[in-house]
Design a protein around this motif. Structure first.
Motif, PDB file in Angstrom:
ATOM      1  N   LYS A  95     -33.455  75.399 -14.890  1.00  0.00           N
ATOM      2  CA  LYS A  95     -34.867  75.201 -13.897  1.00  0.00           C
ATOM      3  C   LYS A  95     -34.142  76.682 -12.537  1.00  0.00           C
ATOM      4  O   LYS A  95     -35.062  76.815 -11.943  1.00  0.00           O
ATOM      5  CB  LYS A  95     -34.914  74.079 -13.056  1.00  0.00           C
ATOM      6  CG  LYS A  95     -35.423  72.901 -12.975  1.00  0.00           C
ATOM      7  CD  LYS A  95     -35.387  71.504 -12.110  1.00  0.00           C
ATOM      8  CE  LYS A  95     -35.920  70.799 -12.747  1.00  0.00           C
ATOM      9  NZ  LYS A  95     -36.339  69.230 -11.798  1.00  0.00           N
ATOM     10  N   ASP A 103     -43.490  74.665 -14.227  1.00  0.00           N
ATOM     11  CA  ASP A 103     -43.059  73.701 -12.852  1.00  0.00           C
ATOM     12  C   ASP A 103     -43.573  72.664 -13.410  1.00  0.00           C
ATOM     13  O   ASP A 103     -42.556  71.715 -13.459  1.00  0.00           O
ATOM     14  CB  ASP A 103     -43.510  74.165 -11.418  1.00  0.00           C
ATOM     15  CG  ASP A 103     -42.148  75.524 -10.650  1.00  0.00           C
ATOM     16  OD1 ASP A 103     -41.157  75.356 -11.580  1.00  0.00           O
ATOM     17  OD2 ASP A 103     -43.382  75.471  -9.977  1.00  0.00           O
ATOM     18  N   SER A 130     -41.222  69.048 -14.448  1.00  0.00           N
ATOM     19  CA  SER A 130     -41.372  68.066 -13.460  1.00  0.00           C
ATOM     20  C   SER A 130     -40.949  66.889 -14.752  1.00  0.00           C
ATOM     21  O   SER A 130     -40.691  66.122 -15.356  1.00  0.00           O
ATOM     22  CB  SER A 130     -42.883  68.265 -12.861  1.00  0.00           C
ATOM     23  OG  SER A 130     -43.493  67.461 -13.915  1.00  0.00           O
TER      24      SER A 130
END
Length: 168
Positions: free
Chosen positions: A127, A149, A153
């Protein structure tokens, strides 16, 4: 030493309760090859070795929530609220369970906890790298970062299921 239990079998028995990774007494008893009643008995006899950050009993609500996630036996599952052992609590169990198998299984469980910790750290590092890359790129790559993303997640419900769909 050959593996007594597969690491995957151990990691499937690690749950998150109160924001902490734990293993339940019945899973540990199964891995160690002892009755859950005997494991709990040894813990209660040596309760000073198990402070609250090593072992705690689940609340009734936590127990009900966990039972809904885990299949129960035809007899309705466990009758007593289970004990949850953190990584340190599992390590302490080897001092109260005095069998060679318990020690060997304990080593494997510790390795599974370490492996999970590394996976979490690797995810966090990925990340950070994506965020750094994002700050260095142009707007035209924004769609790539949006997809990344979504993939990284923690919200599993937003991910599409993979496979074939049978048409009625």
């Amino acid at each position: 030493m050959s593996q007594l239990v597969e690491v995957n079998d151990i990691t499937q028995r690690i749950y998150t309760v109160r924001g902490v990774k734990v293993m339940l007494d019945r899973d540990l008893a199964d891995l160690y090859g002892v009755e859950t009643k005997r494991l709990k008995e040894q813990v209660r006899r040596n309760i000073d070795r198990f402070p609250k950050d090593f072992m705690f009993e689940l609340s009734n609500l936590e127990f009900r929530n966990l039972r809904s996630q885990i299949a129960t036996s035809s007899w309705g599952g466990p009758r007593y609220v289970p004990m949850a052992f953190t990584e340190q609590g599992v390590a302490m169990l080897s001092s109260v369970l005095h069998s060679k198998k318990a020690i060997q299984i304990n080593v494997q469980i510790m390795r599974a906890f370490v492996q999970l910790r590394h996976l979490v750290l690797d995810h966090a590092e990925l990340k950070r790298e994506v965020a750094a890359l994002r700050s260095q790129t142009e707007e035209r790559f924004e769609v790539v970062f949006t997809v990344l993303d979504k993939l990284m997640s923690d919200d599993n419900e937003s991910k599409n299921k993979i496979g074939f769909v049978k048409k009625d």
